[in-house]
Design an enzyme around this catalytic site. Structure first.
Site, mmCIF file in Angstrom:
data_model
loop_
_atom_site.group_PDB
_atom_site.id
_atom_site.type_symbol
_atom_site.label_atom_id
_atom_site.label_comp_id
_atom_site.label_asym_id
_atom_site.label_seq_id
_atom_site.Cartn_x
_atom_site.Cartn_y
_atom_site.Cartn_z
ATOM 1 N N GLY A 74 1.724 71.231 33.134
ATOM 2 C CA GLY A 74 0.607 70.299 33.242
ATOM 3 C C GLY A 74 -0.099 70.321 34.585
ATOM 4 O O GLY A 74 -0.766 69.358 34.958
ATOM 5 N N SER A 75 0.013 71.422 35.327
ATOM 6 C CA SER A 75 -0.658 71.474 36.641
ATOM 7 C C SER A 75 -2.175 71.477 36.473
ATOM 8 O O SER A 75 -2.892 70.928 37.304
ATOM 9 C CB SER A 75 -0.202 72.694 37.444
ATOM 10 O OG SER A 75 -0.653 73.894 36.847
ATOM 11 N N ASN A 76 -2.669 72.064 35.385
ATOM 12 C CA ASN A 76 -4.121 72.011 35.143
ATOM 13 C C ASN A 76 -4.553 70.600 34.787
ATOM 14 O O ASN A 76 -5.590 70.124 35.232
ATOM 15 C CB ASN A 76 -4.517 72.975 34.012
ATOM 16 C CG ASN A 76 -4.746 74.378 34.532
ATOM 17 O OD1 ASN A 76 -5.718 74.629 35.234
ATOM 18 N ND2 ASN A 76 -3.854 75.275 34.234
ATOM 19 N N ILE A 121 -5.190 76.203 17.467
ATOM 20 C CA ILE A 121 -5.779 74.930 17.025
ATOM 21 C C ILE A 121 -6.135 75.063 15.539
ATOM 22 O O ILE A 121 -6.787 76.016 15.144
ATOM 23 C CB ILE A 121 -7.045 74.613 17.855
ATOM 24 C CG1 ILE A 121 -6.644 74.276 19.277
ATOM 25 C CG2 ILE A 121 -7.849 73.487 17.225
ATOM 26 C CD1 ILE A 121 -5.794 73.012 19.407
ATOM 27 N N ASN A 123 -10.818 75.913 26.576
ATOM 28 C CA ASN A 123 -9.500 76.467 26.892
ATOM 29 C C ASN A 123 -9.618 77.239 28.194
ATOM 30 O O ASN A 123 -10.687 77.754 28.540
ATOM 31 C CB ASN A 123 -9.020 77.411 25.779
ATOM 32 C CG ASN A 123 -7.640 77.992 26.089
ATOM 33 O OD1 ASN A 123 -6.736 77.283 26.489
ATOM 34 N ND2 ASN A 123 -7.510 79.316 25.946
ATOM 35 N N HIS A 178 -7.992 80.452 30.229
ATOM 36 C CA HIS A 178 -7.146 81.631 30.024
ATOM 37 C C HIS A 178 -6.967 82.329 31.372
ATOM 38 O O HIS A 178 -7.956 82.599 32.064
ATOM 39 C CB HIS A 178 -7.796 82.569 29.000
ATOM 40 C CG HIS A 178 -6.958 83.752 28.680
ATOM 41 N ND1 HIS A 178 -5.893 83.692 27.807
ATOM 42 C CD2 HIS A 178 -7.002 85.014 29.141
ATOM 43 C CE1 HIS A 178 -5.330 84.894 27.754
ATOM 44 N NE2 HIS A 178 -5.968 85.711 28.541
ATOM 45 N N GLU A 192 -7.411 78.508 38.740
ATOM 46 C CA GLU A 192 -7.554 77.668 37.530
ATOM 47 C C GLU A 192 -7.792 76.207 37.918
ATOM 48 O O GLU A 192 -8.662 75.531 37.376
ATOM 49 C CB GLU A 192 -6.281 77.727 36.684
ATOM 50 C CG GLU A 192 -6.067 79.020 35.945
ATOM 51 C CD GLU A 192 -4.799 78.984 35.122
ATOM 52 O OE1 GLU A 192 -4.608 78.036 34.354
ATOM 53 O OE2 GLU A 192 -4.007 79.918 35.266
HETATM 54 C C1 GRF Z 1 -0.276 78.673 33.251
HETATM 55 O O1 GRF Z 1 0.329 79.942 33.146
HETATM 56 C C2 GRF Z 1 -1.751 78.806 33.172
HETATM 57 O O2 GRF Z 1 -2.143 80.073 33.658
HETATM 58 C C3 GRF Z 1 -2.075 78.706 31.723
HETATM 59 O O3 GRF Z 1 -1.071 77.891 31.156
HETATM 60 C C4 GRF Z 1 0.096 77.907 32.011
HETATM 61 C C5 GRF Z 1 0.600 76.543 32.328
HETATM 62 O O4 GRF Z 1 -0.375 75.805 32.944
HETATM 63 N N1 GRF Z 1 -3.372 78.116 31.531
HETATM 64 P P1 GRF Z 1 -0.127 74.238 33.284
HETATM 65 O O5 GRF Z 1 0.584 74.191 34.618
HETATM 66 O O6 GRF Z 1 0.755 73.667 32.175
HETATM 67 O O7 GRF Z 1 -1.486 73.642 33.348
#
Ligand code: GRF
Length: 196
Positions: free
Chosen positions: A11-13, A94, A108, A110, A180
């Site tokens: 979930g960092s994004n 989805i 999304n 990528h 990202e």
């Molecule tokens: C990461 O590898 C990112 O490149 C892709 O999903 C993975 C997990 O991302 N989008 P997140 O930390 O869960 O957002």
């Protein structure tokens, strides 16, 4: 605009989008009103709790078929009056039922320069290995609208990342993830401001 973030992992994004709505470029433009995870162990669910965001786990194994699984996701999205759905590390396709309602309002991210190295079936979790193995000089990040075909929708933003000969897939993954976190909020801003 009311955002839903679909997650499966760390979930960092989602975190970077949340931060951006609180004190960054999305402040006053968008708010995350819902997080849906297909994985009960996703750290993303902890992050959502920390941010006081409604977080639900909808697991495929709890449903007898795809249609009812997709229906449960769609119901959650519509009950929460979500305007834009953002897939962020979400590791499932989805379903058609959801596409039919959210086409043109679902994004999304990528971790590669689509159309190269696209498609979960082809690379999935190993996209950075494939990039290093192919001797690519650059990789990057793509935010795109979600269509039926995996990783094919209209591109909203793309940003390049330099790949050095000495880079391991982990080195590339780290550099790409940092980008990202910067461009997902920018892509959402473009969509919210209907620049597309
Ligand atoms: C990461 O590898 C990112 O490149 C892709 O999903 C993975 C997990 O991302 N989008 P997140 O930390 O869960 O957002």
């Amino acid at each position: 605009k009311r955002l839903a973030i679909l997650v499966s992992g760390s979930g960092s994004n989602m975190q970077s989008i949340a931060d951006s709505t609180n004190r960054g470029i999305l402040k006053g433009l968008a708010a995350i009103v819902l997080v849906i995870s297909n994985n009960p162990n996703a750290y993303a669910l902890r992050r959502a709790e920390n941010e006081n965001i409604k977080a639900v786990c909808i697991e495929r194994k709890d449903f007898e078929d795809e249609k009812s699984f997709n229906g449960a996701i769609l119901e959650e999205l519509q009950n929460t009056k979500v305007d834009i759905v953002c897939l962020a590390g979400y590791m499932r396709m989805i379903g058609q039922e959801i596409m039919d309602v959210y086409r043109g309002r679902m994004l999304n991210i990528h971790p590669a320069l689509l159309p190269k190295f696209g498609g979960k079936g082809m690379y999935g979790y190993h996209v950075h290995e494939a990039v290093v193995k192919a001797g690519e000089k650059k990789s990057g990040v793509t935010v795109h609208f979600v269509e039926e075909e995996y990783d094919t929708g209209k591109i909203v933003i793309q940003r390049e990342v330099e790949v050095f000969k000495s880079d391991t897939p982990q080195d590339v993954a780290k550099k790409v993830l940092a980008v990202e976190h910067r461009i997902y909020p920018e892509a959402i801003k473009k969509v919210v401001e209907n620049e597309l």
